[in-house]
Design a protein around this motif. Structure first.
Motif, short mmCIF file in Angstrom:
data_model
loop_
_atom_site.label_atom_id
_atom_site.label_comp_id
_atom_site.label_asym_id
_atom_site.label_seq_id
_atom_site.Cartn_x
_atom_site.Cartn_y
_atom_site.Cartn_z
N MET A 197 9.54 18.28 3.33
CA MET A 197 9.35 18.38 2.01
C MET A 197 8.30 19.67 2.15
N ASP A 198 8.70 20.65 2.76
CA ASP A 198 7.68 21.82 2.87
C ASP A 198 7.90 22.58 1.62
N GLY A 199 6.86 23.19 1.28
CA GLY A 199 6.39 23.91 0.12
C GLY A 199 6.22 23.11 -1.25
N VAL A 200 6.07 21.59 -1.11
CA VAL A 200 5.48 20.85 -2.10
C VAL A 200 4.08 21.11 -2.02
N GLN A 201 3.51 21.47 -3.31
CA GLN A 201 2.14 21.62 -3.42
C GLN A 201 1.52 20.04 -3.22
N LYS A 202 0.70 19.67 -2.40
CA LYS A 202 0.17 18.31 -2.15
C LYS A 202 -1.36 18.26 -2.87
N THR A 203 -1.04 17.82 -4.05
CA THR A 203 -2.48 17.50 -4.88
C THR A 203 -3.00 16.14 -4.71
N ILE A 204 -1.99 15.36 -3.82
CA ILE A 204 -2.30 13.98 -3.44
C ILE A 204 -2.18 13.89 -2.09
N ASP A 205 -3.05 13.73 -1.29
CA ASP A 205 -3.01 13.66 0.09
C ASP A 205 -4.09 12.98 0.87
N ALA A 206 -4.65 11.98 0.45
CA ALA A 206 -5.51 11.25 1.30
C ALA A 206 -5.79 9.84 0.66
N ILE A 207 -6.14 8.83 1.41
CA ILE A 207 -6.58 7.50 0.89
C ILE A 207 -7.84 7.60 0.25
N HIS A 208 -7.84 7.28 -1.25
CA HIS A 208 -9.11 7.31 -1.77
C HIS A 208 -9.82 6.00 -1.60
N HIS A 209 -9.21 4.91 -1.99
CA HIS A 209 -9.97 3.41 -1.53
C HIS A 209 -8.58 2.36 -1.56
N THR A 210 -8.99 1.23 -1.04
CA THR A 210 -8.25 0.03 -1.10
C THR A 210 -9.01 -0.88 -1.80
N GLY A 211 -8.32 -1.87 -2.10
CA GLY A 211 -8.97 -2.91 -3.07
C GLY A 211 -8.54 -4.19 -2.98
N ILE A 212 -9.25 -5.25 -2.78
CA ILE A 212 -9.05 -6.70 -2.50
C ILE A 212 -9.61 -7.37 -3.62
N LEU A 213 -8.74 -8.11 -4.37
CA LEU A 213 -8.94 -8.84 -5.65
C LEU A 213 -9.17 -10.33 -5.52
N THR A 214 -10.21 -10.62 -6.21
CA THR A 214 -10.75 -12.05 -6.10
C THR A 214 -11.09 -12.43 -7.35
N ARG A 215 -11.04 -13.66 -7.66
CA ARG A 215 -12.09 -14.27 -8.54
C ARG A 215 -13.39 -15.11 -7.73
N ASP A 216 -13.31 -15.01 -6.41
CA ASP A 216 -14.53 -15.48 -5.85
C ASP A 216 -15.19 -14.41 -5.04
N LEU A 217 -15.89 -13.51 -5.89
CA LEU A 217 -16.70 -12.16 -5.26
C LEU A 217 -17.75 -12.90 -4.21
N ASP A 218 -18.35 -13.83 -4.63
CA ASP A 218 -19.44 -14.32 -3.69
C ASP A 218 -18.88 -14.56 -2.41
N GLY A 219 -17.80 -15.35 -2.38
CA GLY A 219 -17.21 -15.66 -0.88
C GLY A 219 -16.71 -14.41 -0.26
N LEU A 220 -15.79 -13.60 -1.06
CA LEU A 220 -15.44 -12.46 -0.41
C LEU A 220 -16.68 -11.42 0.08
N GLU A 221 -17.53 -11.23 -0.55
CA GLU A 221 -18.75 -10.50 -0.17
C GLU A 221 -19.30 -11.10 1.31
N ARG A 222 -19.35 -12.39 1.22
CA ARG A 222 -19.91 -13.12 2.46
C ARG A 222 -18.82 -12.82 3.65
N ARG A 223 -17.64 -13.09 3.41
CA ARG A 223 -16.85 -12.70 4.49
C ARG A 223 -16.78 -11.36 5.20
N TYR A 224 -16.73 -10.34 4.22
CA TYR A 224 -16.81 -8.99 4.73
C TYR A 224 -18.11 -8.59 5.50
N THR A 225 -19.10 -9.29 5.00
CA THR A 225 -20.45 -9.35 5.67
C THR A 225 -20.19 -9.85 7.29
N ASP A 226 -19.64 -10.89 7.25
CA ASP A 226 -19.31 -11.34 8.63
C ASP A 226 -18.42 -10.47 9.45
#
Length: 294
Positions: A1-30
């Protein structure tokens, strides 16, 4: 797709969704990530509308470029302009993928040109503590209609105050993490070709085969798409939360040995791969994690 202007060209962020933010925080600290302090979201429902306090808060693992968002529903009674509760009702886990742009208006135009239904430009704010006191993080985002991308809550985002997000004091991680280099999508067989083509149009990139994966390269990072019938070869024994879904991300680290010992010493099992090691989505709140050396 040469010639296409690439204004979108990187990963900004990914996201993990939960109703248990306390537990999610502990696990990613681990898992060896340093997390930014918890921050409540101020969101706008429509273009031009002032942001108001919503039902979600987050903590982030920051890498200077991309980041990993731990997103929690913390007040069920608060407004939910971005429909996060409905998403959690479907299933919790790795749900969000935001791509990066330096020009959100142009990026929206690129999405429309690619035939993707997208929102107008929305504003996001949240207050954070910096070494110079409280500052307000500001960003602008476009959300893709979820019916267009059932595999992901997809968006494009533009930092307006990157320095308040990627503060140096939060970018040193015990596991040596340097950034998110890839996101792996599992696509139901009947739609895999169409999903790959859609992301190719969004990114202005052509897919290259790498074994079972179709790979779309960006300026920073890549998207990898694998058919559901081939997923077992790439993600053996992993949970299957939906017909098509965000399955895993790849984290680059300074030293694999340090990262693996940090994680295993916290009691989290790891599994060797050809390029590094893997933590199952079962042990990481719904997100498979590949670790490779930077």
């Amino acid at each position: 797709m040469d010639g296409v202007q690439k204004t979108i060209d990187a990963i900004h962020h990914t996201g993990i969704l939960t109703r248990d933010l306390d537990g999610l925080e502990r696990r990613y600290t681990d898992l060896g990530f340093t997390l930014s302090p918890r921050s409540r979201h101020l969101l706008s429902a429509r273009p031009g509308e002032l942001p108001t306090e919503g039902c979600t808060a987050n903590r982030c693992a920051l890498f200077g470029g991309s980041y990993l968002e731990l997103l929690g529903i913390v007040d069920e009674s608060a407004p939910d302009p971005w429909h996060t509760k409905a998403m959690a009702d479907e299933y919790e886990g790795f749900r969000l993928l935001n791509l990066e742009t330096g020009d959100i208006e142009a990026a929206r135009g690129q999405l429309v040109a690619a035939g993707v239904h997208a929102s107008g430009v929305l504003d996001l704010e949240r207050d954070v503590e910096t070494e110079d006191g409280t500052r307000t993080v500001r960003a602008r985002a476009v959300h893709v209609d979820p019916s267009s991308t059932p595999e992901a809550m997809l968006g494009v985002a533009q930092h307006l105050t990157r320095e308040y997000v990627h503060q140096p004091r939060y970018r040193s991680h015990p596991n040596g993490a340097r950034g998110i280099t890839a996101v792996l999508i599992v696509a139901v067989d009947a739609e895999a070709a169409a999903i790959t083509e859609r992301y190719g149009r969004i990114l202005g990139a052509s897919a290259v085969r790498n074994g079972a994966r179709a790979v779309l390269e960006m300026g920073a990072g890549q998207l990898e798409i694998v058919r559901a019938s081939d997923a077992g070869a790439v993600l053996p024994g992993e949970p299957i939360p939906a017909p098509s879904y965000l399955a895993a991300m790849t984290i680059a680290v300074d030293e694999l040995g340090v990262a693996r010992s940090t994680i295993e010493d916290a009691g989290v099992p790891t599994h060797g791969t050809a390029e590094g090691f893997f933590v199952s989505a079962r042990d990481a709140y719904g997100a498979g994690l590949f670790f490779v050396e930077a």
